[in-house]
Design a protein around this motif. Structure first.
Motif, PDB file in Angstrom:
ATOM      1  N   PRO A 170       0.835  -1.212   0.000  1.00 29.71           N
ATOM      2  CA  PRO A 170       0.000   0.000   0.000  1.00 29.71           C
ATOM      3  C   PRO A 170       0.863   1.252   0.000  1.00 29.71           C
ATOM      4  O   PRO A 170       2.035   1.220   0.390  1.00 29.71           O
ATOM      5  CB  PRO A 170      -0.800  -0.129   1.298  1.00 29.71           C
ATOM      6  N   SER A 171       0.285   2.357  -0.425  1.00 24.76           N
ATOM      7  CA  SER A 171       1.060   3.585  -0.629  1.00 24.76           C
ATOM      8  C   SER A 171       1.753   4.059   0.640  1.00 24.76           C
ATOM      9  O   SER A 171       2.902   4.529   0.593  1.00 24.76           O
ATOM     10  CB  SER A 171       0.155   4.691  -1.168  1.00 24.76           C
ATOM     11  N   ASP A 172       1.112   3.953   1.802  1.00 25.20           N
ATOM     12  CA  ASP A 172       1.740   4.451   3.024  1.00 25.20           C
ATOM     13  C   ASP A 172       2.968   3.625   3.391  1.00 25.20           C
ATOM     14  O   ASP A 172       4.029   4.168   3.713  1.00 25.20           O
ATOM     15  CB  ASP A 172       0.734   4.463   4.180  1.00 25.20           C
ATOM     16  N   ARG A 181      16.299   1.039  10.969  1.00 27.50           N
ATOM     17  CA  ARG A 181      14.949   1.557  10.748  1.00 27.50           C
ATOM     18  C   ARG A 181      14.341   0.951   9.488  1.00 27.50           C
ATOM     19  O   ARG A 181      13.147   0.598   9.456  1.00 27.50           O
ATOM     20  CB  ARG A 181      14.971   3.081  10.644  1.00 27.50           C
ATOM     21  N   LEU A 182      15.131   0.829   8.448  1.00 23.51           N
ATOM     22  CA  LEU A 182      14.651   0.189   7.219  1.00 23.51           C
ATOM     23  C   LEU A 182      14.267  -1.262   7.491  1.00 23.51           C
ATOM     24  O   LEU A 182      13.212  -1.734   7.039  1.00 23.51           O
ATOM     25  CB  LEU A 182      15.727   0.269   6.141  1.00 23.51           C
ATOM     26  N   ARG A 183      15.103  -1.977   8.213  1.00 22.47           N
ATOM     27  CA  ARG A 183      14.816  -3.376   8.515  1.00 22.47           C
ATOM     28  C   ARG A 183      13.516  -3.506   9.324  1.00 22.47           C
ATOM     29  O   ARG A 183      12.686  -4.379   9.070  1.00 22.47           O
ATOM     30  CB  ARG A 183      15.976  -3.997   9.292  1.00 22.47           C
ATOM     31  N   THR A 184      13.354  -2.603  10.294  1.00 22.85           N
ATOM     32  CA  THR A 184      12.144  -2.652  11.126  1.00 22.85           C
ATOM     33  C   THR A 184      10.892  -2.404  10.299  1.00 22.85           C
ATOM     34  O   THR A 184       9.881  -3.112  10.439  1.00 22.85           O
ATOM     35  CB  THR A 184      12.242  -1.616  12.252  1.00 22.85           C
ATOM     36  N   ASP A 185      10.942  -1.404   9.408  1.00 28.42           N
ATOM     37  CA  ASP A 185       9.768  -1.091   8.599  1.00 28.42           C
ATOM     38  C   ASP A 185       9.436  -2.214   7.621  1.00 28.42           C
ATOM     39  O   ASP A 185       8.259  -2.453   7.315  1.00 28.42           O
ATOM     40  CB  ASP A 185       9.994   0.215   7.837  1.00 28.42           C
ATOM     41  N   VAL A 186      10.455  -2.892   7.122  1.00 27.52           N
ATOM     42  CA  VAL A 186      10.211  -3.983   6.179  1.00 27.52           C
ATOM     43  C   VAL A 186       9.663  -5.214   6.900  1.00 27.52           C
ATOM     44  O   VAL A 186       8.685  -5.835   6.465  1.00 27.52           O
ATOM     45  CB  VAL A 186      11.501  -4.332   5.404  1.00 27.52           C
ATOM     46  N   ARG A 245      10.473   3.384   1.064  1.00 26.92           N
ATOM     47  CA  ARG A 245      11.311   4.090   0.084  1.00 26.92           C
ATOM     48  C   ARG A 245      11.988   5.303   0.700  1.00 26.92           C
ATOM     49  O   ARG A 245      13.147   5.609   0.361  1.00 26.92           O
ATOM     50  CB  ARG A 245      10.459   4.493  -1.118  1.00 26.92           C
ATOM     51  N   ASP A 246      11.316   5.979   1.589  1.00 26.59           N
ATOM     52  CA  ASP A 246      11.956   7.099   2.291  1.00 26.59           C
ATOM     53  C   ASP A 246      13.119   6.603   3.140  1.00 26.59           C
ATOM     54  O   ASP A 246      14.166   7.270   3.235  1.00 26.59           O
ATOM     55  CB  ASP A 246      10.936   7.823   3.172  1.00 26.59           C
ATOM     56  N   ASP A 247      12.950   5.433   3.769  1.00 25.34           N
ATOM     57  CA  ASP A 247      14.046   4.847   4.550  1.00 25.34           C
ATOM     58  C   ASP A 247      15.239   4.532   3.652  1.00 25.34           C
ATOM     59  O   ASP A 247      16.397   4.796   4.016  1.00 25.34           O
ATOM     60  CB  ASP A 247      13.566   3.561   5.233  1.00 25.34           C
ATOM     61  N   VAL A 248      14.956   3.969   2.488  1.00 26.73           N
ATOM     62  CA  VAL A 248      16.038   3.633   1.552  1.00 26.73           C
ATOM     63  C   VAL A 248      16.762   4.894   1.094  1.00 26.73           C
ATOM     64  O   VAL A 248      18.005   4.959   1.095  1.00 26.73           O
ATOM     65  CB  VAL A 248      15.475   2.863   0.335  1.00 26.73           C
ATOM     66  N   ASN A 249      16.007   5.921   0.709  1.00 24.73           N
ATOM     67  CA  ASN A 249      16.624   7.155   0.228  1.00 24.73           C
ATOM     68  C   ASN A 249      17.425   7.849   1.329  1.00 24.73           C
ATOM     69  O   ASN A 249      18.497   8.412   1.069  1.00 24.73           O
ATOM     70  CB  ASN A 249      15.550   8.096  -0.314  1.00 24.73           C
TER      71      ASN A 249
END
Length: 254
Positions: free
Chosen positions: A93-95, A135-140, A101-105
């Protein structure tokens, strides 16, 4: 001081030292000294010392070049894995998609600016980079798939984040110089012995022999500089580049 200038000065200094010692030795030599009477055993030893040292130099150059290539491979693997995360999250989903993607950037932007400079200047990683990756790992990993399509994409995304972490750890391991101090002691000591054996052959003060002795010492100085230049993959000379990040994330500013 630019590295090319350091190289030129080192080669000129090696030539100057050899020529100066040769001239001083020639003036201090006995009048009846005959350079053609060098014992065969000295010539034999000189030949083998040169051969052994050439093999050692070749192995050292191959080692630092392989380390530099491996460092570049780690950067490529890390950038590619991050790109895969950014692309495969398209099914979310978009959110959730925008957050990941913000975490990756944010992580990529930190790596190519702050962390890359930290590696070049201080040969270490940054704690902020670790935090951004966590943070990226947690969000994924914390996202709960709601459809079968999302469930199929979930595990590959987790695997790609693990690949990023693995590549980052490999990049951290390759920040330090490749050659230990004892190897440098052998390289420098071997260079001194190899050049010193030239004088054991009692070279004369003819232009031809002086030129050859100077070129020989300059070549050794150049090869030692080449090893030193490649020894730190992210700090000196032809370093591993952050270009894979810029190529896969053109919006990132370095």
């Amino acid at each position: 001081m630019p590295e090319w200038l350091v190289l030129i000065l080192a080669m000129l200094a090696a030539c100057a030292v050899v020529v100066a010692i040769t001239l001083i030795r020639h003036k201090a030599a006995p009048v009846d000294e005959d350079p053609s009477e060098t014992p065969d055993v000295i010539e034999y030893m000189t030949m083998w010392i040169g051969v052994v040292y050439a093999i050692v130099l070749g192995l050292a150059i191959a080692g630092v070049w392989e380390a530099r290539s491996s460092a570049q491979d780690h950067v490529q693997a890390e950038a590619q894995a991050l790109h895969e995360v950014s692309e495969r999250v398209q099914v979310y989903p978009s959110d959730a998609r925008d957050r990941i993607r913000d975490d990756v950037n944010a992580y990529v932007g930190h790596v190519v600016t702050t962390e890359w400079k930290e590696m070049a200047d201080h040969r270490r990683m940054t704690g902020r980079g670790t935090e951004l990756l966590d943070r990226l790992r947690t969000d994924v990993t914390s996202y709960q798939p709601k459809t079968d399509f999302e469930a199929q994409a979930y595990q590959p995304l987790v695997d790609q984040v693990a690949a990023v972490d693995q590549a980052r750890n490999a990049r951290a391991d390759s920040v330090e110089p490749t050659m230990p101090g004892v190897v440098w002691f052998g390289l420098l000591g071997g260079g001194v012995v190899t050049i010193g054996m030239v004088f054991a052959l009692q070279i004369r003060r003819t232009p031809r022999e002086l030129i050859l002795a100077g070129l020989f010492s300059a070549l050794i100085a150049f090869l030692l500089f080449l090893i030193w230049d490649f020894d730190a993959p992210y700090s000196r000379g032809i370093t591993a580049s952050a270009e894979p990040f810029f190529a896969l994330f053109p919006g990132v500013k370095g």
